[in-house]
Enzyme design. Structure first.
Site, PDB file in Angstrom:
ATOM      1  N   ARG A  51       0.794  -1.222   0.000  1.00  0.00           N
ATOM      2  CA  ARG A  51       0.000   0.000   0.000  1.00  0.00           C
ATOM      3  C   ARG A  51       0.832   1.279   0.000  1.00  0.00           C
ATOM      4  NH1 ARG A  51      -2.770  -3.755   1.598  1.00  0.00           N
ATOM      5  NH2 ARG A  51      -0.822  -4.301   2.571  1.00  0.00           N
ATOM      6  N   THR A  52       1.777   1.378   0.922  1.00  0.00           N
ATOM      7  CA  THR A  52       2.442   2.667   1.097  1.00  0.00           C
ATOM      8  C   THR A  52       3.230   3.023  -0.156  1.00  0.00           C
ATOM      9  OG1 THR A  52       2.599   2.106   3.434  1.00  0.00           O
ATOM     10  CG2 THR A  52       3.849   4.014   2.703  1.00  0.00           C
ATOM     11  N   LYS A  80      25.581  -3.131  -0.414  1.00  0.00           N
ATOM     12  CA  LYS A  80      27.056  -3.005  -0.426  1.00  0.00           C
ATOM     13  C   LYS A  80      27.539  -2.204   0.778  1.00  0.00           C
ATOM     14  CE  LYS A  80      26.600  -2.414  -5.373  1.00  0.00           C
ATOM     15  NZ  LYS A  80      26.611  -1.311  -6.359  1.00  0.00           N
ATOM     16  N   ARG A 101      11.098   4.017   3.581  1.00  0.00           N
ATOM     17  CA  ARG A 101      10.717   3.052   4.634  1.00  0.00           C
ATOM     18  C   ARG A 101      11.955   2.262   5.015  1.00  0.00           C
ATOM     19  NH1 ARG A 101       5.674  -1.051   4.642  1.00  0.00           N
ATOM     20  NH2 ARG A 101       4.684   0.912   5.211  1.00  0.00           N
ATOM     21  N   HIS A 129       4.585   5.842  11.584  1.00  0.00           N
ATOM     22  CA  HIS A 129       4.141   5.663  10.189  1.00  0.00           C
ATOM     23  C   HIS A 129       3.189   6.826   9.888  1.00  0.00           C
ATOM     24  CE1 HIS A 129       3.012   4.000   6.454  1.00  0.00           C
ATOM     25  NE2 HIS A 129       2.711   2.767   6.791  1.00  0.00           N
TER      26      HIS A 129
HETATM   27  N1   CP Z   1      -0.409  -0.048   5.771  1.00  0.00           N
HETATM   28  C1   CP Z   1       0.812  -0.306   5.278  1.00  0.00           C
HETATM   29  O1   CP Z   1       1.811   0.302   5.658  1.00  0.00           O
HETATM   30  O2   CP Z   1       0.833  -1.283   4.309  1.00  0.00           O
HETATM   31  P1   CP Z   1       2.116  -1.730   3.507  1.00  0.00           P
HETATM   32  O3   CP Z   1       3.061  -2.369   4.485  1.00  0.00           O
HETATM   33  O4   CP Z   1       1.616  -2.691   2.455  1.00  0.00           O
HETATM   34  O5   CP Z   1       2.743  -0.497   2.909  1.00  0.00           O
END
Ligand code: CP
Length: 308
Positions: A51-52, A80, A101, A129
């Site tokens: 999703r993100t 590396k 991320r 998040h």
């Molecule tokens: N909600 C969420 O962060 O989903 P993903 O891990 O698929 O990005």
């Protein structure tokens, strides 16, 4: 340079403006279809995501911009030994804005320290998040019409769940918000959230173990997955993973207008027969994630232009 590491980086007024913009984007997508022409978004994902990452990419494409990036540490020079700070120094030469991320708490903040472009934390370990929180707030405000005077049940992995930590931080700023924290003892919210956020701000909350005890009180039920990747041993994960399963029959205990949110991915914690219930809005929530990320990209790029 303005970055987004935590929902607390935005004032309540800025948050409201961002959510208003997201609602306008939802209603008038054509108005924004060329807003980021000539701009590039880099997605640097050192941890898996559906999703993100894809909603960030969809957001930039919907704005007429372009995308580049990597979806795992293995496919980047992190394999590396390159540091995130060095990576961002380089990405700053290729893109106008970056979503990152990382499994290590604080890595996006370190990355932002050397970046010449806005950096967005797309999830750092069990910490924060913020764009999931923006998604959650937009979903609640759009479907309930308010963010204040609400009882919110947070259920599942409240210890490692970064979406839960970010959401608590964001919601305590609204009047009359109460939390029911539903978890087994082993997965309770960490002390730094309980003491420094909830108790410090005199927020009304209770901790319960049984989902059934909480359900009748809630305006919002925020379910979360028990995250295998955060456990140090498999036995603990197996013992915890099916602790909560929301089923159609349990939902009979809930209010008719309660909303069920989940950041997704879902494993077993919501039975698929709940998906047809009008209260289940987790897939709609994923759609709101695109609008709010469009609003965030527009806002941060506009600020970066002002600063240039
Ligand atoms: N909600 C969420 O962060 O989903 P993903 O891990 O698929 O990005």
């Amino acid at each position: 340079m303005r970055h987004l590491m935590s929902p607390m980086d935005l004032s309540v007024e800025e948050l409201d403006e961002l959510l208003d913009l997201a609602n306008d984007i939802e209603k008038n997508p054509q108005k924004y279809a060329h807003a980021c022409e000539g701009k590039k978004l880099a997605t640097c994902f050192y941890e898996p995501s559906t999703r993100t990452r894809l909603s960030f990419e969809a957001a930039m494409l919907n704005l007429g911009g372009q995308i580049l990036g990597f979806s795992s540490a293995d496919s980047s020079s992190a394999a590396k030994g390159e540091s995130v700070a060095d990576t961002l120094s380089v990405i700053s030469c290729y893109a106008d804005i970056c979503a990152i991320r990382h499994p290590k708490e604080g890595a996006p903040l370190v990355a932002s320290s050397r970046s010449k472009i806005p950096v967005i934390n797309a999830g750092d370990g069990g910490h924060q998040h913020p764009t999931q929180t923006l998604t959650d707030l937009l979903t609640i405000r759009s479907l309930k019409g308010r963010l204040s005077n609400m009882t919110i049940g947070l259920c599942g992995d409240l210890k490692f769940g970064r979406t839960v930590h970010s959401l608590i931080n964001a919601l305590i700023r609204y009047e009359g918000v109460k939390f029911v924290l539903i978890s087994p003892d082993e997965l309770k919210v960490p002390d730094y959230v309980k003491n420094d956020v909830l108790l410090e701000n005199n927020i009304d909350f209770e901790e319960v173990i049984r989902l059934e005890d909480a359900l009748p009180k809630l305006d919002i039920l925020y379910m979360t997955r028990v995250q295998r990747e955060r456990f140090f041993n498999e036995e603990d994960y197996i013992r915890m993973k099916d602790f909560y399963i929301l089923t159609k029959s349990k939902l009979r205990l809930a209010r008719k207008d309660m909303l069920i949110l989940h950041p997704l991915p879902r494993v077993n914690e919501i039975s698929v027969d709940v998906d047809d219930d009008p209260r289940a809005v987790y897939f709609k929530q994923a759609q709101y994630g695109v609008y709010v990320r469009m609003a965030l990209i527009l806002t941060l790029l506009k600020e970066a232009e002002k600063d240039a």
